[in-house]
Design an enzyme around this catalytic site. Structure first.
Site, PDB file in Angstrom:
ATOM      1  N   ASP A   7      84.607   5.105  20.049  1.00 46.93           N
ATOM      2  CA  ASP A   7      83.710   4.000  20.051  1.00 46.93           C
ATOM      3  C   ASP A   7      83.711   3.231  19.048  1.00 46.93           C
ATOM      4  O   ASP A   7      82.933   4.450  17.846  1.00 46.93           O
ATOM      5  CB  ASP A   7      82.966   3.986  21.517  1.00 46.93           C
ATOM      6  CG  ASP A   7      82.389   2.478  21.674  1.00 46.93           C
ATOM      7  OD1 ASP A   7      82.722   1.564  21.680  1.00 46.93           O
ATOM      8  OD2 ASP A   7      80.917   2.353  21.698  1.00 46.93           O
ATOM      9  N   ASP A  26      80.725  -0.061  18.850  1.00 47.09           N
ATOM     10  CA  ASP A  26      79.542  -0.348  18.917  1.00 47.09           C
ATOM     11  C   ASP A  26      78.507   0.531  20.379  1.00 47.09           C
ATOM     12  O   ASP A  26      79.148   1.247  20.883  1.00 47.09           O
ATOM     13  CB  ASP A  26      79.326  -1.766  19.908  1.00 47.09           C
ATOM     14  CG  ASP A  26      80.151  -2.746  19.083  1.00 47.09           C
ATOM     15  OD1 ASP A  26      80.214  -2.963  17.991  1.00 47.09           O
ATOM     16  OD2 ASP A  26      81.157  -3.622  19.983  1.00 47.09           O
ATOM     17  N   GLU A  80      77.037  -4.398  33.056  1.00 42.80           N
ATOM     18  CA  GLU A  80      77.880  -3.351  32.465  1.00 42.80           C
ATOM     19  C   GLU A  80      76.401  -1.995  32.812  1.00 42.80           C
ATOM     20  O   GLU A  80      77.482  -0.686  32.916  1.00 42.80           O
ATOM     21  CB  GLU A  80      77.311  -3.591  30.922  1.00 42.80           C
ATOM     22  CG  GLU A  80      78.194  -2.685  30.187  1.00 42.80           C
ATOM     23  CD  GLU A  80      78.106  -2.745  29.008  1.00 42.80           C
ATOM     24  OE1 GLU A  80      78.472  -3.597  28.191  1.00 42.80           O
ATOM     25  OE2 GLU A  80      77.660  -2.037  27.716  1.00 42.80           O
ATOM     26  N   SER A 134      87.671   0.580  20.102  1.00 37.46           N
ATOM     27  CA  SER A 134      86.266  -0.807  20.025  1.00 37.46           C
ATOM     28  C   SER A 134      86.738  -1.501  21.154  1.00 37.46           C
ATOM     29  O   SER A 134      87.928  -2.579  20.663  1.00 37.46           O
ATOM     30  CB  SER A 134      85.907  -0.753  19.198  1.00 37.46           C
ATOM     31  OG  SER A 134      84.799  -1.805  18.732  1.00 37.46           O
ATOM     32  N   ALA A 135      86.702  -2.371  22.049  1.00 41.65           N
ATOM     33  CA  ALA A 135      86.452  -3.201  22.416  1.00 41.65           C
ATOM     34  C   ALA A 135      85.623  -4.592  21.907  1.00 41.65           C
ATOM     35  O   ALA A 135      85.075  -5.700  22.787  1.00 41.65           O
ATOM     36  CB  ALA A 135      86.052  -3.675  24.258  1.00 41.65           C
ATOM     37  N   LYS A 139      90.127   0.807  28.373  1.00 42.21           N
ATOM     38  CA  LYS A 139      90.723   1.882  26.963  1.00 42.21           C
ATOM     39  C   LYS A 139      91.613   2.509  27.247  1.00 42.21           C
ATOM     40  O   LYS A 139      92.424   3.041  26.372  1.00 42.21           O
ATOM     41  CB  LYS A 139      89.135   2.340  26.671  1.00 42.21           C
ATOM     42  CG  LYS A 139      88.187   1.352  25.552  1.00 42.21           C
ATOM     43  CD  LYS A 139      87.447   2.030  24.796  1.00 42.21           C
ATOM     44  CE  LYS A 139      86.277   0.802  24.089  1.00 42.21           C
ATOM     45  NZ  LYS A 139      85.101   1.753  23.505  1.00 42.21           N
ATOM     46  N   ASP A 144      79.352   5.854  24.161  1.00 45.86           N
ATOM     47  CA  ASP A 144      78.582   5.656  25.238  1.00 45.86           C
ATOM     48  C   ASP A 144      78.213   4.844  26.364  1.00 45.86           C
ATOM     49  O   ASP A 144      77.493   4.481  26.703  1.00 45.86           O
ATOM     50  CB  ASP A 144      77.621   4.553  23.834  1.00 45.86           C
ATOM     51  CG  ASP A 144      78.682   3.258  23.737  1.00 45.86           C
ATOM     52  OD1 ASP A 144      78.434   3.008  24.140  1.00 45.86           O
ATOM     53  OD2 ASP A 144      77.469   2.221  25.032  1.00 45.86           O
TER      54      ASP A 144
HETATM   55  P1  TMP Z   1      82.875  -1.305  21.783  1.00 44.68           P
HETATM   56  O1  TMP Z   1      83.881  -0.913  22.994  1.00 44.68           O
HETATM   57  O2  TMP Z   1      82.530  -1.072  20.971  1.00 44.68           O
HETATM   58  O3  TMP Z   1      81.296  -0.388  22.543  1.00 44.68           O
HETATM   59  O4  TMP Z   1      82.481  -2.335  22.392  1.00 44.68           O
HETATM   60  C1  TMP Z   1      81.744  -2.899  23.389  1.00 44.68           C
HETATM   61  C2  TMP Z   1      80.468  -3.772  23.466  1.00 44.68           C
HETATM   62  O5  TMP Z   1      80.496  -5.424  23.520  1.00 44.68           O
HETATM   63  C3  TMP Z   1      80.276  -3.454  24.984  1.00 44.68           C
HETATM   64  O6  TMP Z   1      78.939  -2.476  25.252  1.00 44.68           O
HETATM   65  C4  TMP Z   1      79.519  -4.852  25.235  1.00 44.68           C
HETATM   66  C5  TMP Z   1      78.784  -5.475  23.933  1.00 44.68           C
HETATM   67  N1  TMP Z   1      79.313  -7.239  23.939  1.00 44.68           N
HETATM   68  C6  TMP Z   1      78.620  -7.657  23.398  1.00 44.68           C
HETATM   69  O7  TMP Z   1      77.807  -7.631  22.984  1.00 44.68           O
HETATM   70  N2  TMP Z   1      78.784  -9.271  23.164  1.00 44.68           N
HETATM   71  C7  TMP Z   1      79.669  -9.760  23.848  1.00 44.68           C
HETATM   72  O8  TMP Z   1      80.189 -10.939  22.902  1.00 44.68           O
HETATM   73  C8  TMP Z   1      80.735  -9.232  24.538  1.00 44.68           C
HETATM   74  C9  TMP Z   1      82.095  -9.382  24.953  1.00 44.68           C
HETATM   75  C10 TMP Z   1      81.151  -7.720  24.429  1.00 44.68           C
HETATM   76 MG    MG Z   2      80.261   0.962  23.174  1.00 49.23          MG
END
Ligand code: TMP
Ligand code: MG
Length: 291
Positions: free
Chosen positions: A40, A42, A87, A155-156, A204, A229
């Site tokens: 992942d 973030d 979340e 990554s989301a 995912k 995470d």
């Molecule tokens: P990841 O899959 O790379 O961890 O990314 C997802 C993270 O992005 C998740 O922890 C929530 C965060 N996020 C924000 O910080 N701001 C936003 O507007 C959105 C939609 C997600």
């Molecule tokens: Mg993450």
């Protein structure tokens, strides 16, 4: 070869240390040319906090930038304050959270699209941001590259931003592949939409299954190191073919006491309030025979 001493670090917690040992030994025996890494982005490859201050996600990097109007910043902050607690709320099931996460991503992306963001300003936005990869990131990326071990960053967040973060850090090596939400720009270079199927933290698995070609190419690498995470990150390897071993490492950054048990139940190794790549790096060194 003895197991990495870093597994005894105070941040390391394991439900079943014996099982971890067996998986590691089996992967090491199979050799580094049978391994792939899926991570992942973030709060997994990036830091959660620095000097007591939260570090930004891909979305936050844009949200906090000068490309966004004050009014829009307020709205994005309201969304974060509404949905981030959901979340990380362990009192709610994933089924209950899923539609709310889709709502968060959809609303945030709609707001970003209204801002007429210019593609050629993204590099500057990342340069001026507080984005921070975890301590030890250089060794992590460079070691994988040196041993030609494929790294999939799943990554989301926002692909264009994520790529820029690792490019500016000098670690966007050719063994790195990214699945994420990519921006779609019009012919004048202005953001008009996001491309393809939305990736949020709880789909995912679906994202992985859409990319069978990637996993097909890596079918000679049935041993997987997974880093995440969020509990949603556990399904990132669902597209891997003929999997033999998987070692799941989870960073538990926030609400540690409340979430500890569920993380221990799902991740093989849980790193609690650990801002470094020390443990994944020690494992990588072990798997490559300390070379
Ligand atoms: P990841 O899959 O790379 O961890 O990314 C997802 C993270 O992005 C998740 O922890 C929530 C965060 N996020 C924000 O910080 N701001 C936003 O507007 C959105 C939609 C997600
Ligand atoms: Mg993450």
């Amino acid at each position: 070869m003895s197991l990495p001493p870093q597994l005894s670090n105070p941040t390391v917690h394991m439900r079943d240390p014996q099982r971890v040992k067996e998986i590691l030994q089996s992967m090491q025996k199979a050799g580094s040319n049978t391994i792939q890494v899926i991570s992942d982005f973030d709060m997994t490859l990036t830091r959660f906090a620095y000097n007591g201050k939260r570090c930004p996600t891909c979305h936050n990097i844009l949200d906090n930038s000068k490309l966004i109007t004050e009014e829009c910043k307020e709205k994005l902050k309201d969304l974060l304050n509404t949905y981030y607690p959901i979340e990380i709320d362990c009192a709610r099931s994933i089924e209950e959270k899923l539609p709310l996460m889709v709502e968060w991503w959809t609303k945030a992306h709609e707001l970003l699209v209204q801002q007429k963001i210019k593609k050629d300003l993204l590099a500057m936005v990342v340069r001026e941001s507080d984005a921070m990869l975890r301590d030890g990131y250089q060794l992590f990326f460079d070691h994988l590259h040196k041993h030609s071990i494929p790294l999939l960053i799943f990554s989301a967040g926002i692909g264009d931003i994520l790529e820029e973060v690792i490019r500016q850090a000098g670690v966007f090596h050719p063994n790195v592949k990214v699945f994420s939400n990519y921006m779609d720009f019009d012919e004048t270079g202005v953001l008009k939409a996001f491309k393809g199927e939305l990736i949020h933290i709880y789909n995912k698995r679906e994202g992985a299954l859409l990319n069978t070609g990637h996993f097909q190419e890596l079918r000679t690498r049935p041993n997987v190191l997974l880093l995440g995470d969020s509990l949603g990150d556990l399904t990132m390897a669902d597209g891997v073919q003929d999997m033999e071993n998987i070692l799941k490492i989870g960073f538990l950054n926030d609400k540690v006491e409340e979430r500890k048990q569920s993380y221990l139940n799902s991740y093989d190794i849980v790193l609690m309030k650990d801002e470094t790549m020390d443990v994944p790096n020690a494992i990588l060194l072990y798997l490559t025979g300390n070379k």
